[in-house]
Design a protein around this motif. Structure first.
Motif, PDB file in Angstrom:
ATOM      1  N   LYS A  93       0.797  -1.229   0.000  1.00  0.00           N
ATOM      2  CA  LYS A  93       0.000   0.000   0.000  1.00  0.00           C
ATOM      3  C   LYS A  93       0.829   1.279   0.000  1.00  0.00           C
ATOM      4  N   ARG A  94       2.061   1.237   0.508  1.00  0.00           N
ATOM      5  CA  ARG A  94       2.913   2.432   0.548  1.00  0.00           C
ATOM      6  C   ARG A  94       4.327   2.086   0.104  1.00  0.00           C
ATOM      7  N   PRO A  95       4.500   1.521  -1.094  1.00  0.00           N
ATOM      8  CA  PRO A  95       5.850   1.085  -1.499  1.00  0.00           C
ATOM      9  C   PRO A  95       6.854   2.223  -1.580  1.00  0.00           C
ATOM     10  N   LYS A  96       6.404   3.425  -1.899  1.00  0.00           N
ATOM     11  CA  LYS A  96       7.338   4.538  -2.020  1.00  0.00           C
ATOM     12  C   LYS A  96       7.896   4.956  -0.662  1.00  0.00           C
ATOM     13  N   ARG A  97       7.103   4.738   0.402  1.00  0.00           N
ATOM     14  CA  ARG A  97       7.586   5.100   1.743  1.00  0.00           C
ATOM     15  C   ARG A  97       8.810   4.258   2.106  1.00  0.00           C
ATOM     16  N   VAL A  98       8.720   2.965   1.879  1.00  0.00           N
ATOM     17  CA  VAL A  98       9.866   2.108   2.199  1.00  0.00           C
ATOM     18  C   VAL A  98      10.915   2.163   1.091  1.00  0.00           C
ATOM     19  N   GLY A  99      10.485   2.497  -0.130  1.00  0.00           N
ATOM     20  CA  GLY A  99      11.444   2.667  -1.212  1.00  0.00           C
ATOM     21  C   GLY A  99      12.425   3.786  -0.918  1.00  0.00           C
ATOM     22  N   ALA A 100      11.946   4.833  -0.251  1.00  0.00           N
ATOM     23  CA  ALA A 100      12.822   5.950   0.112  1.00  0.00           C
ATOM     24  C   ALA A 100      13.884   5.513   1.122  1.00  0.00           C
ATOM     25  N   ILE A 101      13.487   4.647   2.050  1.00  0.00           N
ATOM     26  CA  ILE A 101      14.457   4.129   3.026  1.00  0.00           C
ATOM     27  C   ILE A 101      15.446   3.197   2.335  1.00  0.00           C
ATOM     28  N   LEU A 102      14.930   2.397   1.421  1.00  0.00           N
ATOM     29  CA  LEU A 102      15.788   1.478   0.679  1.00  0.00           C
ATOM     30  C   LEU A 102      16.828   2.245  -0.128  1.00  0.00           C
ATOM     31  N   ALA A 103      16.415   3.367  -0.706  1.00  0.00           N
ATOM     32  CA  ALA A 103      17.342   4.176  -1.506  1.00  0.00           C
ATOM     33  C   ALA A 103      18.510   4.679  -0.660  1.00  0.00           C
ATOM     34  N   LYS A 104      18.232   5.002   0.613  1.00  0.00           N
ATOM     35  CA  LYS A 104      19.292   5.488   1.493  1.00  0.00           C
ATOM     36  C   LYS A 104      20.193   4.354   1.994  1.00  0.00           C
ATOM     37  N   ASN A 105      19.769   3.140   1.767  1.00  0.00           N
ATOM     38  CA  ASN A 105      20.550   1.971   2.170  1.00  0.00           C
ATOM     39  C   ASN A 105      20.831   1.078   0.969  1.00  0.00           C
ATOM     40  N   SER A 106      21.025   1.699  -0.176  1.00  0.00           N
ATOM     41  CA  SER A 106      21.137   0.951  -1.435  1.00  0.00           C
ATOM     42  C   SER A 106      22.303  -0.032  -1.441  1.00  0.00           C
ATOM     43  N   HIS A 107      23.363   0.253  -0.675  1.00  0.00           N
ATOM     44  CA  HIS A 107      24.534  -0.633  -0.668  1.00  0.00           C
ATOM     45  C   HIS A 107      24.187  -2.038  -0.172  1.00  0.00           C
TER      46      HIS A 107
END
Length: 394
Positions: A93-107
């Motif tokens: 329901k909110r993939p972009k919310r966790v996608g933003a966190i994932l982007a900051k931890n992309s490594h």
């Protein structure tokens, strides 16, 4: 004939009144029968009834529902099943919310792709052809990073043809990227270009959250680590927001089903202060009667026939004994319920329907719904008497 006991008893002292004592005794006896029935085979169904009833509550505020679920998530031992189910809901329901966190931890996604050629192809192979406007997902990240950092990584691009392409040529003909050996190139980046996995280009490809659906099990575990091992503040902020934005009904329907019984009890203890039960009176009378009427519940069926003062028992008796329109109208009259026939134009209807004084003639009741309505009306009426008398005594 079924007696509904809708006339208020003339009691003087609630503790000494024989009729009240008898009614309480019958309620206790019925409780024992129902508990026996639930423990002998109806436990899972009773759990479902409870979860459905809780999901129908409307008195709890968004802030309070967030408080209850976070306390449950924070308590020990950790409720990993609950947390995992919640993360699945957020992914959907909110993939972009966790996608933003994932982007900051992309490594962290190096391990996601290392040794998984199928994941590499799924995420990095979406290069645009000559008719498409642009590359997508990982392909876009790979191409942009390669151009910006061509001095350190261009030689790691593997081409399917006899020779590679220069940056200048590919810049004018982006579809040449279709000739890249995706799997080998990404594997080269995993070994020799660590900068890519922390780059802005790769992080941006993750922000939409689409990658979550490639392997939800992997990402659930990743975010569980962020929640519990690292106690990442930003992750808990996303959870707080989601728990306040999502409806209480949806949260109950999706999350309570994964709780163990002891954790479900803890949920009830945490949330009961927010429920206004008098305003949100719920019932599972119809389902309970159906369960009792099953062949396996023969003994309980025999016992409950003797308990005529409690609402579930009345429900049962009404179903058993009131089969005709005439019998219903006799029940109405003998119990002081005013009624009038509803004007039903349907020629397909074999059952009459009535408007009753029990709800101020606000609803049309038919023979299917009457047992539940009248039994709950009786229960509500009895409880009002007892609570009113108790208030006076106190």
């Amino acid at each position: 004939m079924v007696q509904l006991y809708l006339s208020e008893p003339a009691w003087n002292d609630i503790e000494d009144d024989a009729s009240v004592k008898q009614r309480i005794s019958l309620l206790i006896k019925l409780e024992m029968i129902i508990l026996s029935l639930m423990s002998s085979g109806g436990r899972s169904e009773a759990r479902l009834w409870l979860c459905n009833t809780l999901s129908s509550m409307t008195s709890i505020s968004p802030h309070n529902q967030q408080e209850v679920f976070v306390k449950l998530l924070r308590c020990k031992p950790r409720k990993l099943g609950l947390a995992s189910q919640l993360l699945q809901m957020i992914f959907e329901k909110r993939p972009k919310r966790v996608g933003a966190i994932l982007a900051k931890n992309s490594h962290r996604l190096e391990s996601f792709f290392r040794g998984h050629p199928d994941r590499i192809m799924q995420w990095f192979s979406s290069f645009a052809g000559s008719d498409d406007s642009q590359h997508r997902k990982g392909a876009k990240a790979l191409s942009q990073f390669a151009f910006v950092n061509r001095d350190i990584c261009w030689e790691e691009l593997e081409w399917k043809g006899k020779h590679g392409q220069s940056p200048a040529v590919v810049a004018t003909k982006p579809h040449y990227f279709l000739d890249i050996d995706i799997q080998q190139t990404v594997e080269n980046f995993l070994e020799y270009v660590p900068e890519f996995w922390s780059s802005r280009e790769f992080a941006e490809s993750l922000e939409g959250g689409e990658i979550l659906f490639m392997d939800s099990k992997f990402f659930v575990q990743l975010f569980l680590d962020l929640m519990y091992k690292e106690d990442l503040k930003e992750m808990w902020e996303v959870i707080d927001e989601f728990l306040m934005e999502e409806s209480f009904s949806s949260l109950c329907q999706h999350l309570l089903i994964v709780l163990e019984e002891k954790d479900l009890l803890l949920f009830l203890e945490l949330s009961r202060k927010f429920f206004k039960l008098k305003k949100e009176h719920m019932t599972i009378g119809r389902q309970l009667v159906r369960l009792i009427r099953e062949e396996e519940a023969h003994e309980e069926k025999m016992q409950i026939q003797d308990i005529v003062l409690q609402s579930f028992a009345l429900h049962y008796r009404l179903l058993e004994e009131s089969q005709t329109n005439e019998s219903w109208e006799i029940i109405f009259r003998s119990n002081g319920i005013s009624f009038r026939n509803s004007e039903n134009p349907s020629l397909l209807s074999k059952s009459s329907s009535w408007l009753l004084s029990t709800d101020g003639y606000s609803t049309t009741w038919n023979t299917v719904d009457l047992p539940e309505h009248l039994s709950m009306h009786c229960f509500s009426t009895w409880m009002k008497w007892i609570f009113a008398k108790w208030d006076v005594a106190v």
